[in-house]
Design an enzyme around this catalytic site. Structure first.
Site, PDB file in Angstrom:
ATOM      1  N   SER A  71       1.023  -1.275   0.145  1.00  0.00           N
ATOM      2  CA  SER A  71       0.200  -0.147  -0.271  1.00  0.00           C
ATOM      3  C   SER A  71       1.172   1.227  -0.213  1.00  0.00           C
ATOM      4  O   SER A  71       1.797   1.254   0.413  1.00  0.00           O
ATOM      5  CB  SER A  71      -0.686  -0.333   1.414  1.00  0.00           C
ATOM      6  OG  SER A  71      -1.231   1.333   1.393  1.00  0.00           O
ATOM      7  N   TYR A  83      -1.687  -0.810  10.423  1.00  0.00           N
ATOM      8  CA  TYR A  83      -1.790  -0.814   9.266  1.00  0.00           C
ATOM      9  C   TYR A  83      -0.524  -0.714   8.334  1.00  0.00           C
ATOM     10  O   TYR A  83       0.038  -1.429   7.920  1.00  0.00           O
ATOM     11  CB  TYR A  83      -3.096  -0.345   8.101  1.00  0.00           C
ATOM     12  CG  TYR A  83      -3.442  -1.035   6.935  1.00  0.00           C
ATOM     13  CD1 TYR A  83      -3.689  -2.304   6.534  1.00  0.00           C
ATOM     14  CD2 TYR A  83      -3.289  -0.193   6.131  1.00  0.00           C
ATOM     15  CE1 TYR A  83      -3.775  -2.531   5.624  1.00  0.00           C
ATOM     16  CE2 TYR A  83      -2.985  -0.490   4.503  1.00  0.00           C
ATOM     17  CZ  TYR A  83      -3.160  -1.973   4.330  1.00  0.00           C
ATOM     18  OH  TYR A  83      -3.906  -1.919   2.419  1.00  0.00           O
TER      19      TYR A  83
END
Length: 218
Positions: A71, A83
């Site tokens: 990501s 995350y």
């Protein structure tokens, strides 16, 4: 399951592996329990490593491809450091693996999506009330409900602006698997998101911290 799959693919061949499993959540560092950190590391990082190690013998044998879903959040964090942490770790694991696999003819590619929350549903809307109820007494003494509500509204607004064109990420995965000359990294993101990554990569940390602090303050 691993033994069954390996027995089957040993005879028919095995070309490509896509590590895509992942979970996401929102919360500042002290808001999250150690158990949650362990769960995220287990799914987002160790899950991909386990799968890769299981199929590595076949991927070497057939000179295949390994694709990981990272990501752009690996470069910076906006309220979801847990995350970001796992995605940054995946990036470094892939960097090492990519160099090691070159001598076997195995390609390792990383997909770096921007905000696709609208199409993947990886992150449900954040409830400020639920966050507050899960906070320990020490955290409640530092923060207040208004602050938690502001942060929840901010994060929910980001989620609502996520792209609905999830096929763009899938197309990048297909290219990574099938192209004669795949890229090491596929950044699939809006121009604004790419610019943020550019600033993060090239400018001093103090500049990036100022940019992110400004975004958070708004």
């Amino acid at each position: 399951s691993e033994k069954c799959l390996l027995r089957h693919f040993s005879s028919v061949g095995f070309w490509g592996l896509v590590n895509n499993a992942g979970i996401s959540t929102f919360g500042e560092t002290g808001w999250l329990s150690m158990e949650k950190y362990e769960k995220f590391a287990d799914v987002n990082l160790l899950g991909s490593i386990r799968t890769t190690l299981a199929f590595l013998p076949l991927l070497r044998k057939y000179k295949g491809r390994i694709v990981f879903t990272s990501s752009i959040i690996a470069y910076f964090s906006l309220g979801n450091g847990i995350y970001s942490m796992t995605k940054a770790a995946i990036e470094k694991f892939c960097d090492a693996l990519r160099l090691e696999m070159k001598k076997f003819g195995v390609r390792v590619c990383i997909i770096q999506p921007g905000n696709y929350a609208h199409s993947t549903k990886i992150q449900p809307p954040v409830s400020a009330e639920e966050i507050w109820n899960e906070l320990g007494e020490e955290e409640k003494a530092v923060y207040n409900k208004e602050y938690v509500q502001e942060r929840a509204n901010f994060f929910n607004s980001i989620l609502s602006r996520g792209s609905a064109n999830g096929n763009e990420v899938v197309d990048a995965m297909v290219d990574a698997l099938m192209s004669p000359a795949p890229k090491a990294r596929y950044m699939v993101a809006k121009l604004k998101e790419k610019a943020l990554v550019f600033v993060c990569a090239l400018f001093p940390t103090v500049v990036m911290d100022s940019v992110l602090s400004y975004v958070l303050s708004k």
